[in-house]
Design an enzyme around this catalytic site. Sequence first.
Site, PDB file in Angstrom:
ATOM      1  N   LEU A 121       0.830  -1.207   0.000  1.00  0.00           N
ATOM      2  CA  LEU A 121       0.000   0.000   0.000  1.00  0.00           C
ATOM      3  C   LEU A 121       0.866   1.259   0.000  1.00  0.00           C
ATOM      4  O   LEU A 121       1.805   1.370   0.785  1.00  0.00           O
ATOM      5  CB  LEU A 121      -0.883  -0.015   1.255  1.00  0.00           C
ATOM      6  CG  LEU A 121      -1.850   1.163   1.417  1.00  0.00           C
ATOM      7  CD1 LEU A 121      -2.969   1.075   0.381  1.00  0.00           C
ATOM      8  CD2 LEU A 121      -2.427   1.191   2.831  1.00  0.00           C
ATOM      9  N   HIS A 122       0.556   2.209  -0.886  1.00  0.00           N
ATOM     10  CA  HIS A 122       1.285   3.488  -0.883  1.00  0.00           C
ATOM     11  C   HIS A 122       0.336   4.625  -1.212  1.00  0.00           C
ATOM     12  O   HIS A 122      -0.415   4.565  -2.172  1.00  0.00           O
ATOM     13  CB  HIS A 122       2.478   3.449  -1.836  1.00  0.00           C
ATOM     14  CG  HIS A 122       2.170   3.005  -3.237  1.00  0.00           C
ATOM     15  ND1 HIS A 122       1.950   1.683  -3.585  1.00  0.00           N
ATOM     16  CD2 HIS A 122       2.053   3.701  -4.383  1.00  0.00           C
ATOM     17  CE1 HIS A 122       1.716   1.599  -4.877  1.00  0.00           C
ATOM     18  NE2 HIS A 122       1.757   2.800  -5.389  1.00  0.00           N
ATOM     19  N   MET A 123       0.411   5.668  -0.385  1.00  0.00           N
ATOM     20  CA  MET A 123      -0.405   6.860  -0.598  1.00  0.00           C
ATOM     21  C   MET A 123       0.431   7.908  -1.334  1.00  0.00           C
ATOM     22  O   MET A 123       1.538   8.236  -0.912  1.00  0.00           O
ATOM     23  CB  MET A 123      -0.870   7.423   0.756  1.00  0.00           C
ATOM     24  CG  MET A 123      -1.825   8.594   0.625  1.00  0.00           C
ATOM     25  SD  MET A 123      -2.420   9.170   2.257  1.00  0.00           S
ATOM     26  CE  MET A 123      -1.022  10.161   2.767  1.00  0.00           C
TER      27      MET A 123
END
Length: 226
Positions: free
Chosen positions: A119-121
Site C-alpha cells: 500500500l502506498h499513498m
Amino acid sequence: MQTFPPYESSVKPVQRGDLNVLRAIASNPSSFPEIVYFADDQVVTIYDAFPKSRFHLLLLPRQYIPEVSWLAPCHVGLLQHMIKVGTEIATFLTQQYLKSKEEQTFMLGFHAIPSLDQLHMHIISTDFVSPFLKTRKHWNSFHTDFFLPASYVLEELKAGRRLVPAKDREKYVNLLKRPLLCHRCKESFQNMKALKQHVSECRQLFVAKQADASQGIIDKYFIKLN
DNA sequence: GTTCTAGAAC
DNA sequence: GTTCTAGAAC
C-alpha cells in the site's frame, strides 16, 4: 508547523525495475537512506522514483498491507495517521516551496489498482509537469475516479465499506482509457503531447470539490462510482 | 512501475 | 515519413 527535510528532487532512487521494492522499503527503511524523505514508527515516506509532478512522494505503512482493496475498518487509525503525516508534509512543502506563485494544492490518495506491491499513498503537487509523465494511463490514474482521495477512503472505511471490490475492477481499468482532460479547465486533448503543452500553460485555478482552507491543502474529492 | 517497439494514426 | 499508442517483457 512541523518541519521536514529539504525536498531533494535530484535524488536518484535505486529501486527501478523491482516491482516488490516497496515492501522491502516498508519493512527496512534504513536500508534505503537515499530515497527516504521521512519516517516514524508507523509510516515511511519516500521519493517516487518517477515523479509525475514537481513534488511527488509515496507514504507507506511499515506494516505490510498489499493494496487499498485490502483496507478494512480495523485500519481506520492507521489511515488517519497516514493522512495526518501526509497533510503535514504537504503543508510544509507548500509553505516552503510553492509560496503564492504556484498552485498551493496537493493531492493525497491511492490508485484503485496499483502496480506495486505494498500500500502506498501518493503525496503529489498538482502542477503535473514532469518528463516522467508520459502516457494516458499516467494521466488518468490521477485525474479520474481511478484516484481514490485519502479522505474518501477514510470515510468509506468508517462507514464499514471496503474499497475496489472485485466486481468493480474492470470499471476502474476502463477509467484509464478515458479521454485526456485538463484537470484545471477540463478541455479535452487528442494525445499526451498536446495535453502536456496545454497543462504547462493553463492558468485556470485547480478547483476541488472539498477544501480545507485553514490548512491551504485541498484534498480532491472525486464523484463516486455508481 | 518502466522499457521496447510494432503497427496504427496522422 | 513521423508521431503516438498500447501490449509484451522485465
